[in-house]
Design an enzyme around this catalytic site. Structure first.
Site, PDB file in Angstrom:
ATOM      1  N   THR A  42     167.402  44.693  23.020  1.00  0.00           N
ATOM      2  CA  THR A  42     167.227  45.867  23.884  1.00  0.00           C
ATOM      3  C   THR A  42     167.912  45.704  25.238  1.00  0.00           C
ATOM      4  OG1 THR A  42     165.119  46.277  22.794  1.00  0.00           O
ATOM      5  CG2 THR A  42     165.457  47.363  24.903  1.00  0.00           C
ATOM      6  N   VAL A  70     167.704  38.521  21.556  1.00  0.00           N
ATOM      7  CA  VAL A  70     167.781  39.538  22.611  1.00  0.00           C
ATOM      8  C   VAL A  70     168.577  40.715  22.067  1.00  0.00           C
ATOM      9  CG1 VAL A  70     168.598  40.070  24.943  1.00  0.00           C
ATOM     10  CG2 VAL A  70     167.748  37.764  24.433  1.00  0.00           C
ATOM     11  N   ASP A 108     169.835  39.727  10.927  1.00  0.00           N
ATOM     12  CA  ASP A 108     168.504  39.741  11.534  1.00  0.00           C
ATOM     13  C   ASP A 108     167.595  40.687  10.727  1.00  0.00           C
ATOM     14  OD1 ASP A 108     166.611  39.197  13.535  1.00  0.00           O
ATOM     15  OD2 ASP A 108     167.222  40.942  14.721  1.00  0.00           O
ATOM     16  N   GLY A 136     162.079  39.433  20.398  1.00  0.00           N
ATOM     17  CA  GLY A 136     161.604  40.265  21.510  1.00  0.00           C
ATOM     18  C   GLY A 136     161.916  39.666  22.864  1.00  0.00           C
TER      19      GLY A 136
HETATM   20  P1  13P Z   1     164.347  42.887  21.864  1.00  0.00           P
HETATM   21  O1  13P Z   1     165.045  44.138  21.489  1.00  0.00           O
HETATM   22  O2  13P Z   1     162.975  43.111  22.364  1.00  0.00           O
HETATM   23  O3  13P Z   1     165.170  42.028  22.775  1.00  0.00           O
HETATM   24  O4  13P Z   1     164.121  42.047  20.521  1.00  0.00           O
HETATM   25  C1  13P Z   1     165.219  41.544  19.847  1.00  0.00           C
HETATM   26  C2  13P Z   1     164.819  40.952  18.567  1.00  0.00           C
HETATM   27  O5  13P Z   1     163.841  40.241  18.469  1.00  0.00           O
HETATM   28  C3  13P Z   1     165.644  41.221  17.406  1.00  0.00           C
HETATM   29  O6  13P Z   1     165.140  40.635  16.247  1.00  0.00           O
END
Ligand code: 13P
Length: 281
Positions: free
Chosen positions: A231, A229, A82, A207
């Site tokens: 956080t 996902v 990622d 996000g």
């Molecule tokens: P979040 O941490 O907001 O879930 O986002 C994850 C993300 O987009 C990783 O690339």
């Protein structure tokens, strides 16, 4: 089953109108929790790690662990880098056997973004791996180290990126943000619809933590196929470890089990919202 290309998973999601969760992991317990949820719900998934997290989860150690888990899983699992930031790290992931990589050059003007994506696409092609890139810029940051200004994706740039690189997935900025939302997210579905009209390629929502169930469903109906996902999973793991700490009986392995459980609970909830349960072929 087991290790599979991201594009194969997203193609099936497109045909059957559901989303595939791309779950960020940082240690063995999280990998185990993600796989446990996916196997229980018979869901395809993407396991991913962001380049900014590699100081905590070194690629040469953690990458093979992710790949081993994918190969042993009874459901299809893609293993993804990622937010790749440089060619060396991307090449390292591909050498290890990652089935896809993201190159994040979205902070650059579109022509330069395209130039870098082309380079990564050529490289990934020799490994038969897939490429994701981003157009526009999300607010927040993947590791909470900065708060970038949000720039909506421009649908004509999404089309240009696709036509000039023929990459396998494009991440959009439609009001989504990395990390915890400072206020309730208000997604711009108009941009999603306009991007969808212009490109046949699966679209990606970063996000994912904090997006409402209803907005997730609207995104999927609008053509989002990969949903990131991170956080929410990290918070869930941390919460269960805190609960473990309140217990009378302390032992490391109960804490390890709490981490697995924390990831499992968050992932299970997201798989059900994304409606990828029962879709493992
Ligand atoms: P979040 O941490 O907001 O879930 O986002 C994850 C993300 O987009 C990783 O690339």
């Amino acid at each position: 089953m087991s290790l599979i290309n991201m594009s194969a998973l997203l193609k099936e999601a497109e045909a059957d109108n559901y989303g595939v969760g791309a779950f960020s992991v940082a240690n063995m317990e999280m990998v185990m929790g993600v796989i446990k949820a996916a196997e229980e719900l018979k869901s395809p998934i993407i396991l991913q790690v962001a380049q900014v997290r590699l100081p905590f989860s070194p690629l040469s150690i953690f990458g093979p662990l992710m790949l081993a888990a994918a190969k042993e899983a009874t459901v299809p699992v893609a293993v993804h880098l990622d937010h790749g930031l440089d060619i060396n790290t991307i090449k390292h992931a591909l050498d290890l056997g990652f089935s896809s990589v993201m190159i994040d050059a979205s902070q650059l003007p579109i022509e330069e973004n395209i130039k870098i994506v082309k380079k990564v696409k050529d490289l990934a092609g020799s490994y038969e791996a897939d490429v994701e890139a981003e157009v526009g810029q999300l607010a927040g940051s993947e590791d909470d180290s900065a708060d970038h200004e949000m720039l909506y994706s421009r649908p004509e740039e999404v089309q240009k990126l696709y036509e000039e690189t023929k990459l396998e997935a494009i991440a959009l900025s439609i009001g989504n943000a990395h990390g915890l939302y400072k206020r309730e997210p208000r997604l711009n579905f108009e941009i999603l619809a306009r991007a969808r009209e212009r490109v046949p390629v699966p679209l990606v929502l970063h996000g994912g933590s904090g997006i409402s169930d209803e907005d997730f469903r609207r995104c999927i109906a609008g053509g989002i196929r990969k949903i990131n996902v991170a956080t929410d999973t990290f918070l869930s793991v941390e919460r269960l470890v805190r609960e473990y700490c309140k217990e009378e009986r302390k032992d490391y392995f109960r804490m390890s089990a709490a981490m697995v459980q924390g990831a499992y609970e968050s992932i299970k909830r997201h798989i059900l919202i994304f409606q990828s349960d029962g879709k493992a072929k």
